[in-house]
Design an enzyme around this catalytic site. Structure first.
Site, PDB file in Angstrom:
ATOM      1  N   THR A 120       0.848  -1.185   0.000  1.00 14.01           N
ATOM      2  CA  THR A 120       0.000   0.000   0.000  1.00 14.01           C
ATOM      3  C   THR A 120       0.884   1.236   0.000  1.00 14.01           C
ATOM      4  O   THR A 120       2.093   1.168   0.225  1.00 14.01           O
ATOM      5  CB  THR A 120      -0.958   0.017   1.201  1.00 14.01           C
ATOM      6  OG1 THR A 120      -1.966   1.015   0.997  1.00 14.01           O
ATOM      7  CG2 THR A 120      -0.229   0.293   2.502  1.00 14.01           C
ATOM      8  N   GLY A 166      -5.297  -2.563   7.312  1.00 13.99           N
ATOM      9  CA  GLY A 166      -4.221  -3.521   7.559  1.00 13.99           C
ATOM     10  C   GLY A 166      -3.881  -3.496   9.037  1.00 13.99           C
ATOM     11  O   GLY A 166      -3.463  -2.466   9.557  1.00 13.99           O
ATOM     12  N   HIS A 199       1.317   5.268   1.433  1.00 15.03           N
ATOM     13  CA  HIS A 199       0.933   6.321   2.370  1.00 15.03           C
ATOM     14  C   HIS A 199       1.620   7.613   1.949  1.00 15.03           C
ATOM     15  O   HIS A 199       2.762   7.593   1.464  1.00 15.03           O
ATOM     16  CB  HIS A 199       1.362   5.983   3.800  1.00 15.03           C
ATOM     17  CG  HIS A 199       0.663   4.797   4.386  1.00 15.03           C
ATOM     18  ND1 HIS A 199      -0.687   4.594   4.269  1.00 15.03           N
ATOM     19  CD2 HIS A 199       1.141   3.742   5.102  1.00 15.03           C
ATOM     20  CE1 HIS A 199      -1.023   3.473   4.885  1.00 15.03           C
ATOM     21  NE2 HIS A 199       0.074   2.941   5.390  1.00 15.03           N
ATOM     22  N   CYS A 235      -2.667  -3.301  -2.763  1.00 18.96           N
ATOM     23  CA  CYS A 235      -3.337  -4.411  -2.089  1.00 18.96           C
ATOM     24  C   CYS A 235      -3.495  -5.629  -2.987  1.00 18.96           C
ATOM     25  O   CYS A 235      -4.373  -6.470  -2.765  1.00 18.96           O
ATOM     26  CB  CYS A 235      -4.692  -3.970  -1.534  1.00 18.96           C
ATOM     27  SG  CYS A 235      -4.565  -2.614  -0.361  1.00 18.96           S
TER      28      CYS A 235
END
Length: 233
Positions: free
Chosen positions: A92, A164, A94, A193
């Site tokens: 993922t 998660g 961020h 994902c």
């Protein structure tokens, strides 16, 4: 009006439990710093030395690899720092404009049921989106929250929020992320994902010019509906 899915799950603590600390980081938070802080806090919660906590952060641009991450899903390994993470899930992203909520709850005070806990996190995100007239949906075969995008093509869906978590001694850490206004091109360096046939979106991408403060306020309201009282710390 709240959707049935948003109202179906509650994960309230036992009577007499202290409220959950609600903390908002004022600046970008480094990922390694966040993991260190979460692990220390989760241990203190498990030992009864600290109250539960929800910690809202934004990170500088980075990729994280969960315990199920596949090397082939990292398309651009040199683009941003890559952090191997102990949370569940795959790759993922961020970065700024994405609200990350690290959720440190003692599941023994609520219900030691991981599936129900994940369902409660999904319900929290769905209810928050519903308050902004965005219909977020669960998928049985994909963790996270999705929105239908018929404007793109028939059957198209975009992920707007990811989940998660990790649990140690029945205390959770890691948590959820909600795309408010991140640079969506940053997701191109991974297969988010592990899902390659659907896209990624944000509130601003959907035409909602909301601020992070407005989203945080709604997150807290809906968190308290599902998980119980919170207090600013």
């Amino acid at each position: 009006m709240k959707t049935r899915a948003a109202l179906a799950v509650s994960f309230l603590p036992a009577a007499g439990s202290a409220p959950v600390e609600w903390v908002e980081a004022p600046e970008l938070t480094g990922y390694d710093e966040a993991v260190h802080e979460m692990e220390a806090r989760a241990a203190a919660i498990a030992d009864g030395r600290a109250p539960e906590r929800v910690w809202l952060v934004e990170h500088p641009p980075l990729y994280t690899a969960g315990t199920s991450a596949k090397d082939a899903d990292l398309i651009a390994p040199g683009r941003f720092p890559v952090h191997r993470s102990g949370r569940g899930g795959q790759y993922t992203y961020h970065g700024p404009g994405q609200r990350v909520a690290y959720v440190m709850l003692d599941l023994k005070r609520r219900e030691p049921d991981l599936r129900r806990f994940v369902a409660a996190l999904e319900a929290w995100l769905i209810a928050t989106l519903d308050a902004m007239n965005v219909r977020g949906e669960r998928r049985e075969d994909r963790v996270g929250v999705w929105v239908r995008r018929p404007d793109k093509r028939a059957g198209a869906e975009d992920k707007i929020a990811a989940i998660g978590i990790r649990v140690r001694r029945w205390v959770s850490f890691h948590g959820v992320s909600l795309n408010v206004e991140p640079d969506l091109s940053h997701f191109d360096g991974i297969v988010p994902c592990g899902v390659s046939d659907q896209g990624v979106t944000s509130l601003v991408d959907l035409g909602l010019p909301v601020t992070m403060a407005e989203v945080d306020s709604l997150l807290r309201v809906e968190f308290e509906r599902i998980f119980g009282p919170a207090v600013s710390a």
